[in-house]
Design a protein around this motif. Sequence first.
Motif, short mmCIF file in Angstrom:
data_model
loop_
_atom_site.label_atom_id
_atom_site.label_comp_id
_atom_site.label_asym_id
_atom_site.label_seq_id
_atom_site.Cartn_x
_atom_site.Cartn_y
_atom_site.Cartn_z
N VAL A 19 4.40 40.94 1.86
CA VAL A 19 3.18 41.76 1.80
C VAL A 19 2.11 41.19 2.72
N ALA A 20 1.96 39.86 2.76
CA ALA A 20 0.97 39.25 3.64
C ALA A 20 1.25 39.57 5.10
N ALA A 21 2.52 39.52 5.51
CA ALA A 21 2.87 39.81 6.90
C ALA A 21 2.50 41.25 7.27
N SER A 22 2.75 42.19 6.36
CA SER A 22 2.42 43.59 6.64
C SER A 22 0.91 43.81 6.71
N LEU A 23 0.16 43.27 5.74
CA LEU A 23 -1.29 43.46 5.73
C LEU A 23 -1.97 42.79 6.91
N CYS A 24 -1.45 41.62 7.32
CA CYS A 24 -2.04 40.92 8.45
C CYS A 24 -1.88 41.72 9.74
#
Length: 568
Positions: free
Chosen positions: A81-86
Amino acid sequence: MRTLRQAAALLADATPDGLYALAAVLGFRGEPERLDAAMRAALGLPDGLTDVRLVRGRGALRALLIAGTADAPLRTLLTSVAASLCTRTAHVLWTLIGVSHDGAEIGIGCWTADRRPPRLIALVARRAHVVASDAEALCALEAASVGDDLLVYARWCEVLGRDALSRRFYRTLEQRVGALARSLPRMPEADRAELALVATSRLLFLAFLQAKGWLDGDRAFLTNRFDLCMTHGGGFHQRVMLPLFFGTLNTPMRRRAPAARRFGSVPFLNGGLFARTSLERRHCAARLSDEALGALFADLLGAYRFTAREDQAEWSEVAIDPEMLGRAFESLMAAGERRTSGAFYTPQALVSHVSDHALATALAGNVVTQQHVVDALAGAALPVEVQSVMHARLRDLTVLDPACGSGAFLVHLLERITLLHRACGDPRSIAVIRRDVLGHTIHGVDVNPMAVWLCELRLWLSVVIENDETRMSAVTPLPNLDCNVRVGDTLSGEAFAAPPSLVGPPAVLVRLRERYVRAAGARKAPLRRAVAREETRRALAAIDRELRSIAMTRRERALGRRARDLFG
């Protein structure tokens, strides 16, 4: 400001419907908005999430409340999720608050936008066993939630970073080891300090095994055993530690005494970690006090979360991992001793840079280029013709750290060489490859015996933490490392002035060492004596040859002095 007890209760009660209470603690006051499928797709969130809600905070602060899926662990889900939001919303200061699919784990994480993919900095707690460091981290996050949004977010990243936790852990470790040393009977101060550090190191090692569920499936095994011992008269060192170390972990299951069998399903580890040191044999009657051990359990083993090493490029957890043991050893050395011995803990970034460059240089040649090695270390696929050549070179590779200390370079190289084996198509598990590499490739020397002992401990941990075996009777004993990591002074003599003088082919010694590395039980002592005899024979033969060479040189010079020169 909440107390530690209130913070622990919040983490323990954080069900999927109760995640908003944690967001409110961090200052997110908006109403939670449930995200529909279109919004999830726009943010690039993984499919199958049972529940996703957005909570607004001041400025650019946003919290995403996530209920996990059965397909992925909470750590993997938060990282994804962090990779997508970043990538899609880099202007937003995101905080992830998630609970695993089964509700067993709760996680709070954030990241900085200075790298792609981002490195998630997170607190992950088990709801059934919230420790003091988990509650402290939540209280620190609450205390840092006042002020400008950018400043608040930077503080959160700092609180969730490992450095602050490390400093607290080192201070506590130094205090508890000092108290253990003072509890020992009258003996030289250096002996007290070493005995206390050996006992603490073994307990720290067991804390990692406990986190894996390898101590009778009880993730609070040590604390529970201590409490049980105290209710039955005390004497934890005599009644629990000694039979656990030397009658259980160092003894095959079929040969254990009834007292050892009462510990339950505990693996046979071998490897020398749970064999008495020469100092312990000399002070065989020394016992640590229950008061000092109780403080160690309360302030250290029971207050911090112990976890296996995670991928530091993508994940950093508020927990104690094996990498900290090297720093812990350096923190326990007095400043005066560090200046005298030159001991220095090498920063992990420098270890990584030097090790990767050394591997690229050592393995390059013919079909394999340095770029191939760099790509493999980064996780890229290699051409088939390169894989076979690199794999053969890896089998012939020898690594030596002539001043290994507590093993920072050797542990990192063990992990990187294992990664290269996998890149070359090796189908074995990571634990099996590491065990093989450890026995054939990794070698170290240090002048400090305690540093050598801790180096072995860290190398053993690198094998143990990757072992997914759940049947304790099937756990492979740890390799014997005392032939690979030695006490010695590589700066003395002429080791770097000329290549060593080998007496005859080393095949016999190599075979003996390989057999000894894998030996366990009754075979171990005879093989160690055979290795020692062969090493002694070769050392004496080399010394005799050097003496003969010196005598011959002396004779030639004496004859030259007696002979007539040009002038008669």
